[in-house]
Every structure is written in structure tokens, then in C-alpha cells.
Design a protein around this motif. Structure first.
Motif, mmCIF file in Angstrom:
data_model
loop_
_atom_site.group_PDB
_atom_site.id
_atom_site.type_symbol
_atom_site.label_atom_id
_atom_site.label_comp_id
_atom_site.label_asym_id
_atom_site.label_seq_id
_atom_site.Cartn_x
_atom_site.Cartn_y
_atom_site.Cartn_z
ATOM 1 N N VAL A 158 0.818 -1.378 0.136
ATOM 2 C CA VAL A 158 -0.177 0.029 0.157
ATOM 3 C C VAL A 158 0.821 1.295 -0.060
ATOM 4 O O VAL A 158 1.862 1.354 0.833
ATOM 5 C CB VAL A 158 -1.072 0.160 1.289
ATOM 6 C CG1 VAL A 158 -1.834 1.245 1.204
ATOM 7 C CG2 VAL A 158 -1.776 -1.383 1.189
ATOM 8 N N VAL A 159 0.607 2.309 -0.956
ATOM 9 C CA VAL A 159 1.498 3.316 -1.251
ATOM 10 C C VAL A 159 0.682 4.471 -1.103
ATOM 11 O O VAL A 159 -0.417 4.723 -1.815
ATOM 12 C CB VAL A 159 2.247 3.289 -2.424
ATOM 13 C CG1 VAL A 159 3.158 4.588 -3.018
ATOM 14 C CG2 VAL A 159 3.096 1.944 -2.640
ATOM 15 N N SER A 160 1.048 5.481 -0.142
ATOM 16 C CA SER A 160 0.441 7.034 -0.501
ATOM 17 C C SER A 160 0.860 7.526 -1.647
ATOM 18 O O SER A 160 1.957 7.478 -2.232
ATOM 19 C CB SER A 160 0.816 7.602 0.821
ATOM 20 O OG SER A 160 0.400 8.994 0.535
ATOM 21 N N LYS A 161 -0.500 8.386 -2.301
ATOM 22 C CA LYS A 161 0.057 9.110 -3.402
ATOM 23 C C LYS A 161 1.053 10.322 -3.231
ATOM 24 O O LYS A 161 1.421 11.087 -3.977
ATOM 25 C CB LYS A 161 -1.173 9.579 -4.196
ATOM 26 C CG LYS A 161 -1.810 8.282 -5.047
ATOM 27 C CD LYS A 161 -2.869 8.935 -6.038
ATOM 28 C CE LYS A 161 -2.968 8.162 -7.002
ATOM 29 N NZ LYS A 161 -4.189 8.695 -8.082
ATOM 30 N N GLY A 162 1.169 10.612 -1.988
ATOM 31 C CA GLY A 162 2.132 11.489 -1.700
ATOM 32 C C GLY A 162 3.507 11.078 -1.919
ATOM 33 O O GLY A 162 4.451 11.787 -1.733
ATOM 34 N N LEU A 163 3.789 9.739 -2.360
ATOM 35 C CA LEU A 163 5.212 9.307 -2.573
ATOM 36 C C LEU A 163 5.446 9.919 -3.920
ATOM 37 O O LEU A 163 4.434 9.905 -4.816
ATOM 38 C CB LEU A 163 5.217 7.599 -2.551
ATOM 39 C CG LEU A 163 6.622 7.033 -3.058
ATOM 40 C CD1 LEU A 163 7.637 7.462 -2.184
ATOM 41 C CD2 LEU A 163 6.476 5.465 -3.025
ATOM 42 N N SER A 212 7.452 11.568 3.937
ATOM 43 C CA SER A 212 7.227 12.687 4.840
ATOM 44 C C SER A 212 8.421 13.282 4.993
ATOM 45 O O SER A 212 9.670 12.763 5.376
ATOM 46 C CB SER A 212 6.871 12.324 6.073
ATOM 47 O OG SER A 212 6.501 13.354 6.952
ATOM 48 N N PRO A 213 8.613 14.736 4.481
ATOM 49 C CA PRO A 213 7.715 15.537 3.827
ATOM 50 C C PRO A 213 7.419 14.863 2.653
ATOM 51 O O PRO A 213 8.287 14.208 1.804
ATOM 52 C CB PRO A 213 8.254 16.667 3.689
ATOM 53 C CG PRO A 213 9.306 16.801 4.663
ATOM 54 C CD PRO A 213 9.766 15.432 4.860
ATOM 55 N N ASN A 214 6.143 14.955 2.214
ATOM 56 C CA ASN A 214 5.669 14.058 0.930
ATOM 57 C C ASN A 214 5.849 15.293 -0.347
ATOM 58 O O ASN A 214 6.635 15.944 -0.183
ATOM 59 C CB ASN A 214 4.251 13.780 0.900
ATOM 60 C CG ASN A 214 3.257 14.978 1.010
ATOM 61 O OD1 ASN A 214 3.430 15.975 0.529
ATOM 62 N ND2 ASN A 214 2.002 14.700 1.705
ATOM 63 N N PHE A 215 5.585 14.430 -1.405
ATOM 64 C CA PHE A 215 6.058 15.101 -2.750
ATOM 65 C C PHE A 215 5.445 16.750 -2.819
ATOM 66 O O PHE A 215 5.983 17.201 -3.415
ATOM 67 C CB PHE A 215 5.504 14.163 -3.998
ATOM 68 C CG PHE A 215 5.875 14.828 -5.318
ATOM 69 C CD1 PHE A 215 7.324 14.713 -5.790
ATOM 70 C CD2 PHE A 215 5.230 15.634 -6.167
ATOM 71 C CE1 PHE A 215 7.647 15.154 -6.830
ATOM 72 C CE2 PHE A 215 5.657 15.896 -7.245
ATOM 73 C CZ PHE A 215 6.999 15.736 -7.841
ATOM 74 N N GLU A 379 -5.025 23.788 2.831
ATOM 75 C CA GLU A 379 -5.213 24.498 4.077
ATOM 76 C C GLU A 379 -3.978 24.233 4.944
ATOM 77 O O GLU A 379 -3.373 23.062 4.896
ATOM 78 C CB GLU A 379 -6.450 24.156 4.818
ATOM 79 C CG GLU A 379 -7.755 24.359 4.213
ATOM 80 C CD GLU A 379 -8.895 23.858 4.818
ATOM 81 O OE1 GLU A 379 -8.785 23.392 5.768
ATOM 82 O OE2 GLU A 379 -9.989 23.742 4.128
ATOM 83 N N GLY A 380 -3.706 25.310 5.551
ATOM 84 C CA GLY A 380 -2.558 25.191 6.562
ATOM 85 C C GLY A 380 -1.163 25.253 5.932
ATOM 86 O O GLY A 380 -0.801 25.278 4.811
ATOM 87 N N LYS A 381 -0.222 25.381 6.872
ATOM 88 C CA LYS A 381 1.244 25.585 6.329
ATOM 89 C C LYS A 381 2.198 24.508 7.105
ATOM 90 O O LYS A 381 3.348 24.702 7.305
ATOM 91 C CB LYS A 381 1.880 27.041 6.902
ATOM 92 C CG LYS A 381 1.063 28.136 6.277
ATOM 93 C CD LYS A 381 1.476 29.496 6.739
ATOM 94 C CE LYS A 381 3.035 29.782 6.255
ATOM 95 N NZ LYS A 381 3.397 31.056 7.003
ATOM 96 N N GLY A 382 1.696 23.366 7.101
ATOM 97 C CA GLY A 382 2.419 22.195 7.442
ATOM 98 C C GLY A 382 3.510 21.580 6.617
ATOM 99 O O GLY A 382 3.509 20.433 6.337
ATOM 100 N N PHE A 383 4.295 22.550 5.799
ATOM 101 C CA PHE A 383 5.226 21.933 4.907
ATOM 102 C C PHE A 383 6.680 22.199 5.446
ATOM 103 O O PHE A 383 6.921 22.996 6.515
ATOM 104 C CB PHE A 383 5.136 22.597 3.467
ATOM 105 C CG PHE A 383 4.797 24.125 3.558
ATOM 106 C CD1 PHE A 383 6.460 24.986 3.772
ATOM 107 C CD2 PHE A 383 3.876 24.885 3.696
ATOM 108 C CE1 PHE A 383 6.213 26.210 3.858
ATOM 109 C CE2 PHE A 383 3.679 26.131 3.704
ATOM 110 C CZ PHE A 383 4.967 27.005 3.496
ATOM 111 N N PHE A 384 7.696 21.669 4.907
ATOM 112 C CA PHE A 384 9.132 21.785 5.387
ATOM 113 C C PHE A 384 9.914 22.755 4.377
ATOM 114 O O PHE A 384 10.113 23.881 4.774
ATOM 115 C CB PHE A 384 9.720 20.541 5.359
ATOM 116 C CG PHE A 384 11.409 20.596 5.682
ATOM 117 C CD1 PHE A 384 11.660 21.198 6.727
ATOM 118 C CD2 PHE A 384 12.090 19.882 4.665
ATOM 119 C CE1 PHE A 384 13.327 21.302 6.889
ATOM 120 C CE2 PHE A 384 13.546 20.110 4.698
ATOM 121 C CZ PHE A 384 14.101 20.652 5.923
#
Length: 446
Positions: A158-163, A212-215, A379-384
Motif C-alpha cells: 500500500v502506497v500513499s500518493k504523496g510518494l 514525509s515530507p511528501n512530494f 489548508e495550513g502551512k504544514g510544509f518543510f
């Protein structure tokens, strides 16, 4: 000038005499006449060395690199500062090879570099063991998935599309020939929802891969996602940016079983896409399933410090069809540059790089939105160090405008994520406040 092989007509006749062939043409008699090419190839006359160098120089000038453009693009290849010590030390003749030390007893320098690299990578990831490295991040993802399937004796990943989309694409290619099943989990507001992940899980799942951080740049809730993976006793695989680990929680702390990623940012130049440095680290209980090789430290007969190949899968050399992995190269030169980078920067240096990436990305995000040309994609600024914005102006128009004005802008999110007008911007420690302000000023008056 001789064409291709520098030998004279007499050389050719002597070789033909030795092998007992009447002519060069006779070497191709086994090829049917209708399949043979008759006549001369339509090639230009051979160049002299001066002419060739001039031609290559003209061709290279058609490219624009980050030496000419101020880079605000990442998407898996990052413009980080490379200390000058790296080029100086990596250029030493005894290091200048990317090949595997097959005669370890006479490769002490190479083995020591790999040992130090593995040690630093384990400290960075919180894992017990690391291999010598692999081709790049996408192949590291494949190897981690195969490890999980081997450990669990199951074939569903199972793979997140954030990869990274490139990693998912490479995985699909490998899985097709191994009869593996890959299930992709959709993102919600730029992140992987634990409940959506849970719905994709089943008893036949061997492993879960989360970046994480995702793409898209967002930091995932790895504790919650890891807990979902553990519910079905699946191998939890974290795909990470090694630079981010200087400030973000280590995968060892949130329960990852295998940690993988792309190590290009550790002192390796972008190089038009390669060669790169894939890394893989794991917990001690899985060490015998790790692809490639592990270098260990020992003592020689005189009690001096010595390095040895502690573990390597012999099947990859001999019984390839039964091998867990066919990875043979350890990307030795790239490992060397990564080792020098980590040793040069140290803990505080890495932390400073990561902090500058974070701070400058936050600043750029706010400034770009203030131009009126962009709005937040999520939404939000949860990025690196990377973030997604959306514009009503066509991506191609903004991209070309920035290139014409000396900038390499964001990466398009339309093809891989269906976000029309989506830009993935990246800001590393290399970008100055003046460069950021100039980018935003250019876009404001566009």
C-alpha cells in the motif's frame, strides 16, 4: 583520420588472416542478405578534437542550468550548498570509482568511507543498520517493498500518493514482473488520511510506504499512519528527505521498520538527473533481508582497526534468478560525497541548513500569495521546504516568463496530481532574501 577504431588497413588484413576470414564482409555472412545494410552510413566526416570540443560546447550552451537560473524548483532534485571540500576530496584518484569493492582486503579506504556513511545515516534515521546505498530514491523504494514482501511472504504493498510519482512509476514497472500488487491511497488536503489508509489495508498487505515530507511538501502524521500499518502487522516504510531529519522527528522514534529516500541533497550535484544516491536503513531484525552489502568494523592480526564486508547477498552475483535483489553497485562515489557532506556539516550544520530551508520556504509562501497571482493549494502551512500554490494564470505562461527573467520556477502539478495551475515551489538555504523578493516582484508586475 581513422573512423571509430584506429587501425590501419594492414592491421585489418593481419587480423583477418589470424581468424581465417577472407574479408570484413565475410564476418556478416550469417545475416541474411535482405537484412544487411548495404552502402555507406549517412554520417558527417569525422571531427578533429578541436572541432569536436567546439561542437560540444555549442550544444551545451543550449541548456540552461541552475548556474544561469535562480532555482525555486525541487520535486526530488534539490539545489543545496555543496562545500568545496567535497569536490577536492572526492576527486582523489584512490576514491574516483563508483564500483563495488570486490576485493575488500585491499579496499580499506573505500570500506571505511562506506562504514562511516552507514554509521552517520543510522544516526540520522534512528535505525540499526544501513546498506552501502543504491541507485536512487525510486529504486530504494522498490527494494524496500521487495524486502517487506520477502519478510511477510505477501505481495500487496500500500502506497500513499504523496510518494514521489517517479518512485511510484518505477515500482509499477518492477511489480509487473514480480506479480506484486500496488494499492495507491489518495491524498486529502495534501496529506494521507489515516482512515483512508486503514480502508486500503488488508491481511494480505506486506508493507506500507509513506513519504514525509511528501512530494507536495507536507509533513505527514507518521505516528498515526504507522499505527495503521501495525494494525495488520505490515512493514512500515518511511520515505524521507535526509536534510529534514535534522529538525523533524527521526523515523526510528515514530516506529518505522525501513527508512528509504534520495540522498542527492547530501553533497551531490543535480547532474541533469543522476547518478544519485538511494539510501536504505532498517531495524536489526531485518538486517539479513537488506539488499546490497553492509560494511563492518573489526581488528587485524596486529590489533589495528580494520574494515570488512560483513554481509552481502551472494545470490545477487551467482544465482540471480533466485536472488532477493540484483542490486550490485553501491554508488561508491556518491556515498563518498554524502559521507564528506555529513561529516563536514555535522549535527549543527545540518540543523542550520534545515532551519534555513523551513524559514525561507515560509517567507516565500507568504510573499508569493501577497503578489495576488497565487492562492494556497491546501489548508495550513504544514510544509518543510516545498509548498503547492495554484494560479489562474496558465502554468506554462508563468514558467516561461520566469525563465526569461532568470528564474527556474515551480514544478507543474497538473499531470501527476490533476491540479491545474498548480505550482510546487522549493526554497533551500541557497536562496537569499534578495532573490526571493526579486522573484515575487517579477510575478507581481507580470
Amino acid at each position: 583520420m581513422h573512423k571509430f577504431i584506429a587501425n590501419t588497413e594492414q592491421d585489418r588484413q593481419d587480423m583477418l588472416k589470424v581468424i581465417g576470414a577472407p574479408s570484413m564482409e565475410s564476418l556478416f555472412f550469417d545475416i541474411p542478405e535482405n537484412l544487411r545494410f548495404n552502402g555507406e552510413l549517412n554520417l558527417e566526416p569525422g571531427y578533429s578534437e578541436i572541432e569536436m570540443m567546439n561542437q560540444l560546447q555549442q550544444l551545451s550552451c543550449l541548456n540552461k542550468s541552475i548556474d544561469q537560473l535562480v532555482c525555486f524548483r525541487g520535486a526530488g532534485a534539490y539545489d543545496h550548498y555543496i562545500p568545496t571540500t567535497i569536490k577536492h576530496l572526492a576527486g582523489r584518484s584512490e576514491f574516483f570509482t563508483a564500483y563495488t569493492p570486490y576485493q575488500p582486503e585491499i579496499s580499506q579506504g573505500t570500506l571505511q568511507v562506506i562504514f562511516e556513511y552507514q554509521s552517520m545515516l543510522c544516526e540520522l534515521t534512528g535505525m540499526d543498520a544501513s546498506n552501502a546505498s543504491m541507485y536512487d530514491g525510486p529504486t530504494a523504494a522498490v527494494e524496500a517493498a521487495i524486502m517487506a514482501a520477502t519478510i511477510k511472504r505477501k505481495k500487496k504493498i500500500v502506497v500513499s500518493k504523496g510518494l514521489n510519482p517517479e518512485a511510484r512509476s518505477v515500482m509499477k514497472t518492477y511489480f509487473h514482473f514480480r506479480d506484486f500488487e500496488m494499492v495507491e491511497v489518495e491524498l486529502e488536503n495534501g496529506k494521507t488520511n489515516p482512515e483512508t489508509l486503514r480502508a486500503a489495508m488488508c491481511p494480505n498487505c506486506a508493507g506500507v510506504i509513506i513519504q514525509s515530507p511528501n512530494f507536495l511538501g507536507m509533513v505527514e502524521d507518521m505516528h498515526a499512519l504507522g499505527a495503521v500499518a501495525k494494525e495488520t502487522k505490515s512493514i512500515f516504510i518511511a520515505y524521507v528527505d535526509p536534510i529534514s531529519l535534522a529538525v523533524l522527528e527521526t523515523p526510528g522514534n515514530y516506529g518505522a521498520d525501513i527508512v528509504i529516500g534520495e540522498g542527492q541533497g547530501l553533497g551531490n550535484v543535480i547532474n541533469f538527473g543522476g547518478p544519485y544516491l538511494g539510501f536504505l536503513a532498517t531495524r536489526s531484525e531485518h538486517v539479513r533481508k537488506i539488499p546490497g552489502r553492509i560494511v563492518g568494523q573489526s581488528e587485524d592480526l596486529d590489533g589495528k582497526r580494520a574494515f570488512v564486508l560483513t554481509l552481502q547477498a551472494r545470490e545477487q552475483h551467482i544465482r540471480r534468478y533466485k536472488a532477493t535483489s540484483n542490486i550490485c553497485s553501491n554508488q561508491g562515489l556518491n556515498v563518498l560525497m554524502g559521507s564528506i557532506y555529513m561529516a563536514t556539516m555535522g549535527k549543527e550544520g545540518l540543523k542550520e541548513v534545515a532551519k534555513q530551508c523551513f524559514d525561507k520556504a515560509q517567507y516565500t509562501y507568504d510573499k508569493l500569495i501577497a503578489t495576488g497571482k497565487f492562492k494556497p493549494a491546501f489548508e495550513g502551512k504544514g510544509f518543510f521546504k516545498e509548498f503547492a500554490l495554484v494560479s489562474d494564470v496558465p502554468f506554462e505562461k508563468i514558467d516561461q516568463y520566469l525563465i526569461d527573467n532568470g528564474f527556474l520556477g515551480g514544478f507543474s502539478l497538473a499531470e501527476d496530481y490533476g491540479i491545474e495551475g498548480g505550482h510546487l515551489f522549493c526554497v533551500t538555504e541557497m536562496r537569499s532574501k534578495a532573490e526571493i523578493d526579486r522573484l515575487c516582484s517579477m510575478l507581481e508586475v507580470m
